[in-house]
Design an enzyme around this catalytic site. Structure first.
Site, mmCIF file in Angstrom:
data_model
loop_
_atom_site.group_PDB
_atom_site.id
_atom_site.type_symbol
_atom_site.label_atom_id
_atom_site.label_comp_id
_atom_site.label_asym_id
_atom_site.label_seq_id
_atom_site.Cartn_x
_atom_site.Cartn_y
_atom_site.Cartn_z
ATOM 1 N N GLN A 157 91.728 70.133 80.286
ATOM 2 C CA GLN A 157 90.501 70.696 79.729
ATOM 3 C C GLN A 157 89.521 71.120 80.824
ATOM 4 O O GLN A 157 88.318 71.228 80.584
ATOM 5 C CB GLN A 157 89.831 69.694 78.790
ATOM 6 C CG GLN A 157 90.678 69.359 77.564
ATOM 7 C CD GLN A 157 89.941 68.491 76.565
ATOM 8 O OE1 GLN A 157 88.975 68.904 75.925
ATOM 9 N NE2 GLN A 157 90.395 67.258 76.431
ATOM 10 N N ARG A 176 90.306 71.835 69.141
ATOM 11 C CA ARG A 176 89.068 71.552 68.400
ATOM 12 C C ARG A 176 89.350 71.440 66.909
ATOM 13 O O ARG A 176 88.530 70.934 66.150
ATOM 14 C CB ARG A 176 88.038 72.676 68.592
ATOM 15 C CG ARG A 176 87.576 72.957 70.013
ATOM 16 C CD ARG A 176 87.134 71.752 70.772
ATOM 17 N NE ARG A 176 88.216 71.236 71.581
ATOM 18 C CZ ARG A 176 88.195 70.056 72.191
ATOM 19 N NH1 ARG A 176 87.158 69.257 72.039
ATOM 20 N NH2 ARG A 176 89.214 69.652 72.922
ATOM 21 N N LYS A 206 87.621 59.220 74.074
ATOM 22 C CA LYS A 206 87.074 58.900 75.395
ATOM 23 C C LYS A 206 85.637 58.386 75.310
ATOM 24 O O LYS A 206 85.249 57.515 76.086
ATOM 25 C CB LYS A 206 87.155 60.098 76.319
ATOM 26 C CG LYS A 206 86.239 61.256 76.014
ATOM 27 C CD LYS A 206 86.375 62.348 77.053
ATOM 28 C CE LYS A 206 85.466 63.521 76.747
ATOM 29 N NZ LYS A 206 84.038 63.182 76.756
ATOM 30 N N THR A 207 84.845 58.918 74.362
ATOM 31 C CA THR A 207 83.468 58.431 74.217
ATOM 32 C C THR A 207 83.462 56.984 73.765
ATOM 33 O O THR A 207 82.635 56.182 74.208
ATOM 34 C CB THR A 207 82.684 59.308 73.218
ATOM 35 O OG1 THR A 207 82.739 60.668 73.640
ATOM 36 C CG2 THR A 207 81.232 58.867 73.135
ATOM 37 N N ASP A 236 81.828 60.805 83.051
ATOM 38 C CA ASP A 236 82.530 61.493 81.967
ATOM 39 C C ASP A 236 82.906 62.905 82.420
ATOM 40 O O ASP A 236 82.261 63.476 83.298
ATOM 41 C CB ASP A 236 81.604 61.557 80.748
ATOM 42 C CG ASP A 236 82.318 62.033 79.498
ATOM 43 O OD1 ASP A 236 83.565 62.011 79.469
ATOM 44 O OD2 ASP A 236 81.620 62.421 78.537
ATOM 45 N N GLU A 237 83.955 63.483 81.825
ATOM 46 C CA GLU A 237 84.379 64.867 82.100
ATOM 47 C C GLU A 237 84.544 65.110 83.603
ATOM 48 O O GLU A 237 84.060 66.104 84.152
ATOM 49 C CB GLU A 237 83.364 65.867 81.518
ATOM 50 C CG GLU A 237 83.067 65.677 80.037
ATOM 51 C CD GLU A 237 84.176 66.171 79.123
ATOM 52 O OE1 GLU A 237 85.288 66.435 79.637
ATOM 53 O OE2 GLU A 237 83.955 66.270 77.912
#
Length: 725
Positions: A251, A603, A34-35, A220-221
């Site tokens: 998430q 993770r 996503k980044t 973002d997020e």
């Protein structure tokens, strides 16, 4: 440039980067890049669509994430990417409010209170309202006020909808609290967004100015936005509607602090013409880890759904370690880390141990210390929370905002000047009667009676010192100003006179604060004292975490979001601990706990370990049930290692379940004696191999037998029989 940008993207990423007109929802699965999409989309807008960098706003949730996006954009575009505004919600709002502060009745030098400062002001309000801190927790009141602000409720709004006696008193404190913030030219963390929404709502011409400025907005997020942030984003995007939000409903783990998962789930209702793109290719984890995590989170109802896949081949099963108690758990995790390091040449920084509550870290820390294994805790006492650092920052806050009475009270007698609480109380009464700030009252100390000449001289000396600081504030760089304050205030001298190890450590922390201001000066285009203080007030635990440090990382599951490690351990997989017992009564809370487990699992890049103990001392010695989440991981993806027989009576061994190799040095026998293998010894009984090293004639095994007996044996002479189940 267009070809160079797009060649590095998979098809869904490419579509997300090039769809640049109208609302866009990018559902980005864990580890799906996503980044990369955010940074390449910004680069595409500038280089291909010829959008002025000045007209782009990208909002992230941490300073670390903002820095990473800025760095990547500049790497793609060079100088063309410098003018893109990338920041957190709170940092962006702080800058807007400094420019428009006068409209809200503040000056541009307003201070920002952290949570400790807020609680201090609330205690003062309670004292004035004759509310006992024994009957009402200041922290609980602070939490209620914060929650009200996240819902954009002013004190008047909150007062009109109180439900009980406690909330009625919260409303009284809220009213006085806001009055004190206004008087001291200070905002708290929640005010930054609430006041910006207030500004845009009540001043349409101001909103229009920022709509003209920011024609393309990237968030973002998005699953972590609260109501106030949701309203802010939609106000800003309401005209051009070029809004791109990136997030993952699976998430969403911050509901406890106001995040609203419905913001991302209902995006298509808010924007019926929205384009929706799913990023499902994972670039981080093995397929086994992804399959296990997906199988768990699929049990949630509130989700849009994604199927993650990867091209990473191979991978180990998820390991479930079953231990007798938390001490055995700590031993097993530390032992497994040592073993994996030898086997795969991992760095210590490749490992993370995650837990649901901070209290779990104590025994883990103890075991790592005993074994001499370096570790770092994310979420412990932060650098900027240390007393000496907060003291020096208080001096600086007064220089930035002379109305900051709270900071002045903190340091007026630090170091000791003989100015006691009674004297300060008299000055405060004088200030209250004359509508003055505390610093203004100190400047007029000659007008006060009933204060001894000696104390008046001390106060006048204090004032002279600050007058000197004020005269140099705009002449010295921030790092030199910090050094001047630390030295001329007498703070460093007092510490040096103590001549203790603790005092030396505190001196080093002040020197490190000077280093921090130097680094701020180097990376900032316009370094100011106010800018440095703003950065410090908005910093998070993750912003201070050093990924390159050669140490195992310990942190809560909430803190690990956005990070990745080669090897992940999730400790404490027990019902009532994870998920927490209070979540079991509410389906929404239980789903958030499940999402938290999903975040922890995803993770892991190469290995994932889960641990469950049968007895954990929390509220007395209790027998635990396995977390329900363990039952949701497909058994075919699990490798179960049960070491919990240590406190149980030795089992009766059926001879038909035992096979003995008479040639103990044989290659076949060596291969059979793996970690996890159950064995039987004629003297110590049944046990399990927990560690092995060497090979052939030198093969050495560490075995834990029934009753907790631990033995290190040379396989050649051990005469161990393998138990087959």
């Amino acid at each position: 440039m267009q070809v160079d940008l797009l060649k590095d993207l998979n098809p869904p990423q490419r579509e997300a980067v090039t769809y640049t007109h109208g609302p866009l929802l990018v559902l980005a699965g864990a580890g799906s890049g996503k980044t990369r999409v955010l940074t390449y989309r910004i680069a595409y807008l500038i280089s291909v669509k010829k959008i002025d960098p000045w007209n782009i706003l990208a909002v992230t949730f941490t300073n670390k994430a903002a820095g990473e996006v800025k760095e990547r954009v500049q790497k793609l575009l060079g100088k063309a990417g410098i003018d893109v505004w990338v920041s957190t919600f709170h940092s962006w709002c702080a800058k807007v409010l400094r420019r428009e502060a006068d409209i809200l009745g503040y000056t541009s030098s307003f201070g920002i209170y952290d949570e400790d400062d807020q609680v201090s002001v609330i205690k003062k309000c309670m004292e004035e309202l004759s509310l006992s801190t024994k009957n009402f927790s200041p922290s609980a009141i602070q939490s209620h006020i914060s929650s009200a602000k996240e819902r954009l409720l002013s004190w008047q709004d909150f007062s009109s909808q109180t439900k009980d006696f406690f909330e009625e008193n919260v409303a009284k404190v809220y009213q006085l609290y806001q009055k004190k913030l206004q008087q001291t030219n200070t905002l708290d963390f929640d005010d930054l967004i609430m006041k910006t929404v207030e500004l845009f709502t009540n001043q349409p011409h101001i909103l229009k100015k920022y709509q003209n400025r920011f024609q393309h907005i990237l968030i973002d997020e998005y699953q972590d936005t609260n109501h106030a942030q949701y309203v802010l984003v939609n106000l800003l995007a309401s005209r051009d509607r070029n809004l791109c939000v990136v997030g993952d409903e699976d998430q969403s783990i911050y509901g406890w602090r106001g995040a609203d998962i419905s913001n991302i789930l209902n995006f298509e209702k808010d924007y019926p013409d929205a384009k929706v793109i799913k990023l499902e290719q994972n670039y981080r984890s093995t397929q086994i880890i992804l399959d296990a995590a997906t199988a768990v989170v699929k049990n949630n109802q509130r989700r849009k759904g994604k199927t993650l896949f990867t091209q990473i081949e191979g991978g180990e099963k998820v390991s479930l370690l079953i231990l007798e108690d938390e001490h055995r758990e700590a031993e097993a995790l530390a032992g497994r880390i040592r073993h994996l390091r030898k086997l795969h040449n991992y760095s210590l920084s490749d490992f993370v141990i995650l837990y649901r509550t901070n209290a779990q870290s104590r025994i883990l820390e103890q075991k790592l210390r005993d074994l001499g294994i370096p570790y770092v805790i994310v979420g412990g006492l932060r650098f900027y929370e240390r007393k000496e650092v907060k003291d020096i920052l208080a001096y600086l806050k007064i220089l930035a905002n002379p109305k900051d009475d709270l900071s002045l009270k903190r340091i007026v007698n630090v170091p000791t000047r003989g100015i006691g609480a009674k004297t300060i109380s008299k000055i405060e009464d004088f200030c209250s009667r004359n509508n003055l700030s505390l610093l203004e009252g100190i400047r007029q100390i000659h007008k006060l009676e009933k204060i001894s000449p000696r104390i008046k001289i001390a106060i006048q000396d204090f004032n002279k010192m600050f007058e000197k600081f004020f005269s140099l504030k705009n002449k010295l760089p921030t790092d030199e100003l910090v050094r001047l304050v630390a030295e001329e205030s007498g703070y460093l001298d007092e510490l040096k006179e103590e001549k203790t190890v603790e005092a030396e450590s505190r001196v080093e922390n002040i020197r490190e604060l000077i280093n921090a201001t130097s680094e701020f000066k180097e990376r900032s285009d316009h370094p100011t004292l106010e800018g440095f203080l703003e950065e410090v007030s908005l910093i998070t635990d993750i912003d201070l975490w050093d990924k390159a440090k050669e140490a195992i990382t310990l942190m809560t599951l909430h803190a690990v979001k956005g990070l990745e490690f080669k090897v992940v351990f999730i400790a404490g997989m027990e019902e009532g601990l994870f998920p927490l017992s209070r979540s079991l009564e509410n389906s929404a809370d239980l789903e958030e706990e499940r999402r938290l487990f999903y975040v922890g699992m995803t993770r892991a890049k190469e290995r994932l370990f889960l641990s469950y103990v049968r007895h954990r001392r929390r509220f007395g010695d209790v027998v635990n049930l396995k977390s329900r989440f363990l039952a949701e991981v497909p058994q075919k993806l699990l490798s179960i290692e049960d070491y919990s027989f240590e406190r149980q009576p030795p089992p009766k061994i059926d001879p038909e379940r035992i096979e003995f190799f008479s040639t103990a040095s044989s290659t076949i026998y060596d291969q059979m004696l793996q970690v996890g293998t159950r064995v039987f010894h004629s003297h110590w009984g049944e046990g399990r191999i927990v560690f092995r090293e060497g090979a052939g004639e030198d093969l050495t095994l560490t075995v834990i037998f029934s009753g907790g007996i631990k033995k290190k044996l040379l396989a050649k002479y051990a005469d161990l029989e393998i138990i087959w189940f």
